[in-house]
Design a protein around this motif. Structure first.
Motif, PDB file in Angstrom:
ATOM      1  N   PRO A   1       5.931  -4.482   9.080  1.00 54.14           N
ATOM      2  CA  PRO A   1       7.081  -4.430  10.130  1.00 54.14           C
ATOM      3  C   PRO A   1       8.338  -3.068   9.062  1.00 54.14           C
ATOM      4  O   PRO A   1       9.265  -1.564  10.149  1.00 54.14           O
ATOM      5  CB  PRO A   1       7.507  -5.275  10.553  1.00 54.14           C
ATOM      6  CG  PRO A   1       6.465  -6.063  10.408  1.00 54.14           C
ATOM      7  CD  PRO A   1       5.794  -5.685   9.374  1.00 54.14           C
ATOM      8  N   TYR A   2       7.862  -3.059   7.698  1.00 55.40           N
ATOM      9  CA  TYR A   2       8.367  -1.778   6.955  1.00 55.40           C
ATOM     10  C   TYR A   2       7.295  -0.677   6.742  1.00 55.40           C
ATOM     11  O   TYR A   2       8.205   0.350   6.521  1.00 55.40           O
ATOM     12  CB  TYR A   2       8.669  -2.603   5.445  1.00 55.40           C
ATOM     13  CG  TYR A   2       9.456  -1.461   4.393  1.00 55.40           C
ATOM     14  CD1 TYR A   2      10.894  -1.545   4.750  1.00 55.40           C
ATOM     15  CD2 TYR A   2       8.828  -0.689   3.812  1.00 55.40           C
ATOM     16  CE1 TYR A   2      11.830  -0.721   3.892  1.00 55.40           C
ATOM     17  CE2 TYR A   2       9.283  -0.017   2.785  1.00 55.40           C
ATOM     18  CZ  TYR A   2      10.626   0.327   2.559  1.00 55.40           C
ATOM     19  OH  TYR A   2      11.048   0.896   2.167  1.00 55.40           O
TER      20      TYR A   2
ATOM     21  N   LEU B   1       4.776   0.847   7.706  1.00 59.99           N
ATOM     22  CA  LEU B   1       4.152   1.279   8.950  1.00 59.99           C
ATOM     23  C   LEU B   1       4.886   1.207  10.347  1.00 59.99           C
ATOM     24  O   LEU B   1       4.828   2.313  10.745  1.00 59.99           O
ATOM     25  CB  LEU B   1       2.877   0.788   9.663  1.00 59.99           C
ATOM     26  CG  LEU B   1       2.135   0.861  10.847  1.00 59.99           C
ATOM     27  CD1 LEU B   1       1.427   2.475  10.419  1.00 59.99           C
ATOM     28  CD2 LEU B   1       1.334   0.055  11.423  1.00 59.99           C
ATOM     29  N   TYR B   2       5.784  -0.169  11.140  1.00 61.64           N
ATOM     30  CA  TYR B   2       6.662   0.651  12.017  1.00 61.64           C
ATOM     31  C   TYR B   2       8.132   0.763  12.140  1.00 61.64           C
ATOM     32  O   TYR B   2       8.115   0.804  12.702  1.00 61.64           O
ATOM     33  CB  TYR B   2       6.898  -0.554  12.495  1.00 61.64           C
ATOM     34  CG  TYR B   2       4.753  -1.582  13.155  1.00 61.64           C
ATOM     35  CD1 TYR B   2       4.094  -0.040  13.663  1.00 61.64           C
ATOM     36  CD2 TYR B   2       4.921  -2.570  12.975  1.00 61.64           C
ATOM     37  CE1 TYR B   2       3.019  -0.786  14.057  1.00 61.64           C
ATOM     38  CE2 TYR B   2       3.578  -3.194  12.569  1.00 61.64           C
ATOM     39  CZ  TYR B   2       2.456  -2.748  13.373  1.00 61.64           C
ATOM     40  OH  TYR B   2       0.926  -2.975  13.339  1.00 61.64           O
ATOM     41  N   ASN B   3       8.250   1.189  10.544  1.00 59.14           N
ATOM     42  CA  ASN B   3       9.308   1.211  10.515  1.00 59.14           C
ATOM     43  C   ASN B   3      10.819   0.661  11.400  1.00 59.14           C
ATOM     44  O   ASN B   3      11.557   1.490  11.106  1.00 59.14           O
ATOM     45  CB  ASN B   3       9.728   2.831  10.734  1.00 59.14           C
ATOM     46  CG  ASN B   3       8.773   4.199   9.607  1.00 59.14           C
ATOM     47  OD1 ASN B   3       8.749   4.052   8.513  1.00 59.14           O
ATOM     48  ND2 ASN B   3       7.899   4.835  10.676  1.00 59.14           N
ATOM     49  N   GLU B   4      10.643  -0.548  11.498  1.00 61.25           N
ATOM     50  CA  GLU B   4      11.517  -1.550  11.713  1.00 61.25           C
ATOM     51  C   GLU B   4      12.516  -2.401  10.845  1.00 61.25           C
ATOM     52  O   GLU B   4      13.315  -2.900  11.228  1.00 61.25           O
ATOM     53  CB  GLU B   4      10.860  -3.730  12.868  1.00 61.25           C
ATOM     54  CG  GLU B   4       9.556  -1.895  13.560  1.00 61.25           C
ATOM     55  CD  GLU B   4       8.820  -3.279  14.670  1.00 61.25           C
ATOM     56  OE1 GLU B   4       8.122  -2.474  15.454  1.00 61.25           O
ATOM     57  OE2 GLU B   4       9.001  -4.651  14.038  1.00 61.25           O
ATOM     58  N   GLN B   5      11.823  -2.071   9.608  1.00 59.34           N
ATOM     59  CA  GLN B   5      12.739  -2.640   8.817  1.00 59.34           C
ATOM     60  C   GLN B   5      13.424  -1.984   6.937  1.00 59.34           C
ATOM     61  O   GLN B   5      12.588  -1.245   7.027  1.00 59.34           O
ATOM     62  CB  GLN B   5      11.762  -3.779   7.850  1.00 59.34           C
ATOM     63  CG  GLN B   5      11.314  -5.018   9.138  1.00 59.34           C
ATOM     64  CD  GLN B   5      12.330  -6.226   9.136  1.00 59.34           C
ATOM     65  OE1 GLN B   5      13.974  -6.169   9.092  1.00 59.34           O
ATOM     66  NE2 GLN B   5      12.798  -7.095  10.197  1.00 59.34           N
ATOM     67  N   ALA B   6      14.495  -2.683   7.345  1.00 60.68           N
ATOM     68  CA  ALA B   6      15.270  -1.689   5.825  1.00 60.68           C
ATOM     69  C   ALA B   6      15.095  -1.706   4.448  1.00 60.68           C
ATOM     70  O   ALA B   6      14.937  -1.517   3.414  1.00 60.68           O
ATOM     71  CB  ALA B   6      16.783  -1.290   6.327  1.00 60.68           C
TER      72      ALA B   6
ATOM     73  N   ALA C   1       1.785 -10.192  12.668  1.00 61.23           N
ATOM     74  CA  ALA C   1       1.619  -8.384  11.570  1.00 61.23           C
ATOM     75  C   ALA C   1       3.630  -8.765  11.242  1.00 61.23           C
ATOM     76  O   ALA C   1       3.364  -8.101  10.064  1.00 61.23           O
ATOM     77  CB  ALA C   1       1.449  -7.917  12.816  1.00 61.23           C
ATOM     78  N   ASP C   2       3.684  -9.421  11.907  1.00 57.86           N
ATOM     79  CA  ASP C   2       5.448  -9.630  11.724  1.00 57.86           C
ATOM     80  C   ASP C   2       6.267  -9.657  10.596  1.00 57.86           C
ATOM     81  O   ASP C   2       7.176  -9.623  10.018  1.00 57.86           O
ATOM     82  CB  ASP C   2       6.035  -9.854  12.722  1.00 57.86           C
ATOM     83  CG  ASP C   2       6.201  -8.660  14.503  1.00 57.86           C
ATOM     84  OD1 ASP C   2       5.906  -7.314  14.305  1.00 57.86           O
ATOM     85  OD2 ASP C   2       6.669  -9.271  15.076  1.00 57.86           O
ATOM     86  N   ASP C   3       5.016 -10.723   9.854  1.00 55.76           N
ATOM     87  CA  ASP C   3       4.907 -11.174   8.504  1.00 55.76           C
ATOM     88  C   ASP C   3       4.456 -10.829   7.814  1.00 55.76           C
ATOM     89  O   ASP C   3       5.143 -11.296   6.961  1.00 55.76           O
ATOM     90  CB  ASP C   3       4.730 -12.959   8.910  1.00 55.76           C
ATOM     91  CG  ASP C   3       4.675 -13.705  10.171  1.00 55.76           C
ATOM     92  OD1 ASP C   3       6.398 -13.783   9.980  1.00 55.76           O
ATOM     93  OD2 ASP C   3       4.087 -14.250  10.034  1.00 55.76           O
ATOM     94  N   THR C   4       3.905  -9.963   7.714  1.00 54.03           N
ATOM     95  CA  THR C   4       3.321  -9.097   7.187  1.00 54.03           C
ATOM     96  C   THR C   4       4.379  -7.777   6.030  1.00 54.03           C
ATOM     97  O   THR C   4       5.442  -7.954   6.896  1.00 54.03           O
ATOM     98  CB  THR C   4       1.712  -8.623   7.071  1.00 54.03           C
ATOM     99  OG1 THR C   4       2.201  -7.097   7.581  1.00 54.03           O
ATOM    100  CG2 THR C   4       0.572  -9.524   7.674  1.00 54.03           C
ATOM    101  N   VAL C   5       3.797  -6.666   5.128  1.00 57.13           N
ATOM    102  CA  VAL C   5       4.409  -5.262   4.726  1.00 57.13           C
ATOM    103  C   VAL C   5       4.767  -4.558   5.674  1.00 57.13           C
ATOM    104  O   VAL C   5       5.452  -3.901   6.397  1.00 57.13           O
ATOM    105  CB  VAL C   5       3.805  -5.356   3.641  1.00 57.13           C
ATOM    106  CG1 VAL C   5       3.859  -6.069   2.477  1.00 57.13           C
ATOM    107  CG2 VAL C   5       2.267  -4.477   4.007  1.00 57.13           C
TER     108      VAL C   5
END
Length: 332
Positions: A165-166, A168-173, A159-163
Motif C-alpha cells: 500500500p505504500y 506500489l499503491y501510494n495509499e499510505q503516507a 496485500a494490505d498488510d505488506t509494504v
C-alpha cells in the motif's frame, strides 16, 4: 488438471495449519520462552538479591509458580522493565547515544537456500533479546520469515498488510500502518505474502511508463518508507527477495548495510561473486551516488564437522574474504 492441483494445494494448506497448531500447542499463538533467575541476572548484570528486591519494590511482579512450586521464570517484558529501571543500555549502543539508532541492514543473496531468511530472523530475535527495538521487514514473496512467526502468509496475510500500500499503491503516507507486534518483546514485523512477487508486473507501468525521474523515485520508494519509521527503531532488518528484480533493487537501495549469507561451497561462492558484480552494476545505473556503510559476506549454514566446508573457509578466509567474512554455525 486444475482441480487436481487445487486439491493438492488445499491438502498442503491443511497439513501446514495442523503442523503450526501442534507446534505452538497448548497456546493459540507463538509464545516467547521465559528465563530462570540465573539467566535473568546474567542478562541484566545484577545479582539475585537485587532482582528479588525489585520484585519487593513492585518494579516487576513476582513470577508465578507451577504445580510443583517452582518459579516459571521471567518474561522478556520483565527483563525490559528492569533494564529501564536500571538504565541499562543494550549491547552495541554507544554510551553517549540517546534515542534510537535507526541502523538499516539487508540480508541479501539472489541464490536461494543459503539461510538468508533464517539468518534475518535469528539476527532480529537476538538483537531484541539484547534489549534493542527491532523491525524486521519481509520483502521475500516466499515469506519464510513471516512464517517463522506463526503465520500462513497467503492465508493470514493480505496485500494490505505488506509494504505494497505504500510502495506500489501510494495509499499510505508512512509504513507505520504495516508494523505489527510479534511474540517477542521489542521485535516488530512487516509481513510478506506471494503478492510481492506479482507486484513486479504491476510496477512495470511506474518504472517504464513515465519519466526517468519517476522510475528512479519508484526504486527509492522502500527507502523513503523506511525513513518514515526508522527513528522508532534501533535496527531495521530487511529480508530481501532472492533476486535482483524491481523489488530486489528497491530493497538494495533502502539500506545502509548489506550482509550476504553464503555457504562454504564453491557453487555458492561463485554465485555470490556474480551477485555482487550484478548488484554493483544495477546500483551504479540507478543511483550512482549510493554508498553503503558496510557490505559483508557471512559464511552461513556452517558445519564445523564438515571437513570440506572447513577446508574451504580455511583457504578463502585469509585471502579473498579477510575481514569481510563472518561465520554462522548451521541452524537446525
Amino acid at each position: 488438471m486444475e482441480n487436481t492441483l487445487k486439491q493438492v494445494t488445499d491438502a498442503m494448506d491443511t497439513l501446514i495449519r495442523t503442523a503450526i497448531s501442534e507446534g505452538i500447542a497448548p497456546n493459540e499463538r507463538k509464545v516467547m520462552r521465559r528465563y530462570n533467575t540465573s539467566q535473568a541476572c546474567q542478562m541484566l548484570g545484577k545479582s539475585t538479591t537485587t532482582l528479588y528486591k525489585c520484585e519487593e519494590k513492585g518494579v516487576i511482579d513476582k513470577p508465578a509458580v507451577d504445580d510443583k512450586g517452582r518459579r516459571v521464570g521471567y518474561s522478556l517484558d520483565d527483563i525490559a522493565k528492569l533494564r529501564d529501571y536500571f538504565g541499562t543500555k543494550p549491547t552495541f549502543t554507544p554510551k553517549s547515544f540517546q534515542g534510537r539508532m535507526g541502523i538499516t541492514v539487508a540480508l541479501y543473496n539472489f541464490k536461494g537456500g543459503v539461510g538468508k531468511s533464517t539468518t534475518a530472523v535469528c539476527m532480529a530475535q537476538h538483537l531484541a533479546i539484547l534489549g534493542h527495538k527491532v523491525l524486521l521487514i519481509d520483502m521475500d514473496s516466499q515469506a519464510s520469515a513471516t512464517a517463522m512467526f506463526g503465520y500462513m502468509p497467503d492465508i493470514d496475510i493480505d496485500a494490505d498488510d505488506t509494504v505494497l500500500p505504500y510502495t506500489l499503491y501510494n495509499e499510505q503516507a508512512s509504513l507505520k500502518y504495516a508494523v505489527r507486534e510479534t511474540h517477542i518483546a521489542n521485535l516488530y514485523l512487516i509481513p510478506a505474502n506471494q503478492q510481492l512477487s506479482s507486484s513486479e508486473f504491476e510496477a512495470l507501468p511506474q518504472v517504464s511508463g513515465g519519466t526517468r525521474e519517476e522510475a528512479l523515485n519508484y526504486f527509492h520508494k522502500l527507502q523513503s518508507g523506511i525513513n518514515t519509521i526508522k527513528d522508532q527503531f534501533d535496527f531495521v532488518i530487511v529480508d530481501a527477495p532472492p533476486s535482483l528484480g524491481i523489488v530486489g533493487i528497491q530493497t538494495l537501495l533502502s539500506v545502509d548495510n548489506i550482509i550476504i549469507p553464503c555457504p562454504a561451497r564453491m557453487l555458492d561462492f561463485v554465485s555470490t561473486r556474480q551477485f555482487l558484480e550484478t548488484a554493483t552494476e544495477y546500483v551504479k545505473k540507478i543511483s550512482d551516488n549510493k554508498t553503503f556503510n558496510s557490505v559483508k559476506v557471512m559464511v552461513s549454514m556452517f558445519n564445523q564437522q564438515n571437513t570440506k566446508m572447513k577446508s574451504f573457509v580455511d583457504i578463502m578466509e585469509p585471502r579473498a574474504w579477510r575481514t569481510h567474512v563472518r561465520k554462522q554455525d548451521a541452524y537446525e
